[in-house]
Design a protein around this motif. Sequence first.
Motif, PDB file in Angstrom:
ATOM      1  N   PHE A 286      15.512 -37.738  30.563  1.00 25.06           N
ATOM      2  CA  PHE A 286      16.052 -38.553  29.483  1.00 25.06           C
ATOM      3  C   PHE A 286      15.400 -38.165  28.160  1.00 25.06           C
ATOM      4  O   PHE A 286      14.377 -37.467  28.115  1.00 25.06           O
ATOM      5  N   ALA A 287      15.989 -38.625  27.067  1.00 25.75           N
ATOM      6  CA  ALA A 287      15.490 -38.274  25.731  1.00 25.75           C
ATOM      7  C   ALA A 287      14.549 -39.329  25.179  1.00 25.75           C
ATOM      8  O   ALA A 287      14.210 -39.286  23.995  1.00 25.75           O
ATOM      9  N   GLY A 288      14.132 -40.266  26.013  1.00 25.02           N
ATOM     10  CA  GLY A 288      13.240 -41.336  25.576  1.00 25.02           C
ATOM     11  C   GLY A 288      13.934 -42.677  25.649  1.00 25.02           C
ATOM     12  O   GLY A 288      15.122 -42.778  25.956  1.00 25.02           O
ATOM     13  N   TYR A 289      13.171 -43.733  25.384  1.00 32.50           N
ATOM     14  CA  TYR A 289      13.735 -45.081  25.362  1.00 32.50           C
ATOM     15  C   TYR A 289      14.239 -45.395  23.956  1.00 32.50           C
ATOM     16  O   TYR A 289      13.554 -45.128  22.966  1.00 32.50           O
TER      17      TYR A 289
ATOM     18  N   SER B 161       5.418 -43.351  29.401  1.00 32.21           N
ATOM     19  CA  SER B 161       6.058 -42.880  30.627  1.00 32.21           C
ATOM     20  C   SER B 161       5.927 -41.380  30.836  1.00 32.21           C
ATOM     21  O   SER B 161       5.885 -40.902  31.969  1.00 32.21           O
ATOM     22  N   LEU B 162       5.868 -40.604  29.750  1.00 30.26           N
ATOM     23  CA  LEU B 162       5.831 -39.153  29.860  1.00 30.26           C
ATOM     24  C   LEU B 162       4.425 -38.626  29.611  1.00 30.26           C
ATOM     25  O   LEU B 162       3.791 -38.963  28.615  1.00 30.26           O
ATOM     26  N   GLU B 163       3.948 -37.785  30.522  1.00 26.09           N
ATOM     27  CA  GLU B 163       2.644 -37.176  30.380  1.00 26.09           C
ATOM     28  C   GLU B 163       2.786 -35.749  29.843  1.00 26.09           C
ATOM     29  O   GLU B 163       3.895 -35.213  29.744  1.00 26.09           O
TER      30      GLU B 163
ATOM     31  N   ARG C 127       5.671 -40.569  35.277  1.00 26.76           N
ATOM     32  CA  ARG C 127       5.077 -41.435  36.302  1.00 26.76           C
ATOM     33  C   ARG C 127       6.171 -42.372  36.814  1.00 26.76           C
ATOM     34  O   ARG C 127       6.702 -43.186  36.076  1.00 26.76           O
ATOM     35  N   THR C 128       6.510 -42.265  38.093  1.00 29.63           N
ATOM     36  CA  THR C 128       7.604 -43.060  38.635  1.00 29.63           C
ATOM     37  C   THR C 128       7.201 -44.497  38.933  1.00 29.63           C
ATOM     38  O   THR C 128       8.045 -45.381  39.009  1.00 29.63           O
ATOM     39  N   GLY C 129       5.909 -44.730  39.169  1.00 27.56           N
ATOM     40  CA  GLY C 129       5.471 -46.063  39.577  1.00 27.56           C
ATOM     41  C   GLY C 129       5.679 -46.333  41.050  1.00 27.56           C
ATOM     42  O   GLY C 129       5.408 -47.437  41.532  1.00 27.56           O
TER      43      GLY C 129
END
Length: 650
Positions: A430-433, A443-445, A451-453
């Motif tokens: 995705f391109a972000g929230y 969310s993105l490292e 990280r899916t959780g």
Amino acid sequence: MTQLPVPAYPDVTRHDTFPKLLALHAAEHGADIWLREKDLGIWNAYTWRQVEDRVRQMALGLLELGVGRGDVIGIIGDNRPEWLMGEIAAHAVGGMSLGIYRDALADEVAYLITYAGVRVIFAEDEEQVDKLLQLGDRIPTVQHIVYADPRGLRKYDDPRLIPLSDVKARGAERHAREPGCYAGLVAAGNGDDVAILCTTSGTTSHPKLAMLTGGAMLRHCAAYLAADPRTPEDEYVSVLQMPWIMEQIYAFGQALISRMKVNFVEESETTMADMREIGPTFVLFAPRVWEQIAADVRARIMDASFFKLAMFEFGMARGLKALDEGRRSRLADFVLFRALRDRLGFSRLVSAATGGAALGPDTFRFFLALGVPMRQLYGQTELLGAYTLHARDDVNFDTVGKPFAGVDIRIDDPDPNGLGEIITRHPNPFAGYYLNEEETAKSLEEGGWLRTGDAGYFDKRDHLVVIDRVRDLARTVQGDRFSPQYIENKLKFSPFVAEAVVLGDGRESLAAIICIRFPIVSKWAEKNRIAFTTYTDLSSRPEVTELLRSEVEKVNATLAEKQRLSRFLLLYKELDADDGELTRTRKVRRGVINERYGEIIDAMYRGDRKIDVDTTIAFQDGTKQRIRTVLNVVPLDPQAPDGAGKRRAA
């Protein structure tokens, strides 16, 4: 690993938007059927050329309403051809589509519309229009509400209301004045443009809006089709709600690439009958749907004759035994499975998938024995849905298969058994929230890892095994780890259990809150001449309590000793997404459960055998009902190896 030949699909790096693919197929295969919809008992078909004509009218009509590049267009209603057409039209004018679940409550709708700044919203019918009008000035950004079904709306005079037929008429007039306008819009589209705002599951708070570009989604769908091919001869029935990422992938992205036919049922109540008429080759259901189908089969068997019941049990026993031996039972297929597949509309299936949450292994085994080619997939909205899937000849109901080509998965901070958090790197993320850079950064490292959780590990065959959400993995006070979701899925295999919430984190033992499956338990009660009035009344009947005790004890017998339930109770109501207890994809919101039913949970662990309840529940239509009842805590013996050992005194 055996794979079917992959058909020749369009080049999605060239045709990198949804309107471009539609234009390509309308030009090259214009007379072929793409969509079907059942209305008043008749299947109505739409060819690729007809769909493009309607999309062009809707897109140019949106231009006439002042919609332009970067605007957000909302869509709410049932799965209908107009949904897909409206979505493509929104992308054609450079807008972003935002799907809203049809059963979303007013507060949820208001939040999504105001947060995204929706300017125009497509609403299917009077029900959805009423929901929007009741919000009044809570949705100030909405300038136009476009409705498809005019029945019941003639008495409305809100200036924002406009029928879809008028929008199309305006678009047709624009096309007559500027014949090349729509083609210019399509050509100007870019695969890097954000096309879809897709809501996340929102298990802990309001859903976030994941920004999905058209190019990334189409490239991901092409990778999916390489692992699980489709052709123009394939039939798909759109059942899951369109805002869900996987329905967008199947009914929208994959269909636009492969040209498989997409069918829309008349009503949710007619789904199985309509599916039988179509005979789909591919289906995608959420676990709750597969669980419901399995429960319905068992419920019908309850009403069958002694001979049919005996044949069912004989066929299932032979089928499951053959499955465990890695083969199919021809005898079971002859006496049971062939007719049952036909009855369910599954006779032509070549692939059946489940995703969105874990499916209990017992339910998975049931359908595999039945001859349904079940496969489990795994993914997240942020990574455009599924990115792991079983191969056709390598299905394991305990796993979610292997990742697609180009997808990297690692296990972060594994314990001695290899269990840790699943971290994924995806070639088309995705391109972000939307309007939330802070959460995007979280969310993105570095390196594009997300990280899916979720907690999981790789088995000896390099299949990914997903256990539960990391935050939901629990430990008793003795330090014994357990997955509530795993036990809940085993409980829900029972036809009498609709929902279950397993407790025990930080406690001395495990317990469960169970909701009965009212249609089936009520049928069982009627058959056994047990009088009742409401759901609450039925769930409190001692005969029902004993019925569920037997079901829970069967599950206990399959669990390790430290994971067995010590007690349970039957809740006085069903868990409901409208009450915030479940997400729209039917995932349990454990924080809400622990807060809302905290006193009941504490009473269970205090050792109370009876819990008085005096509460009020609100219905979707605004009415309220006071409930006064007594919940019976049912003790179990978790040490009993057969689940039916010595019971404590009642």
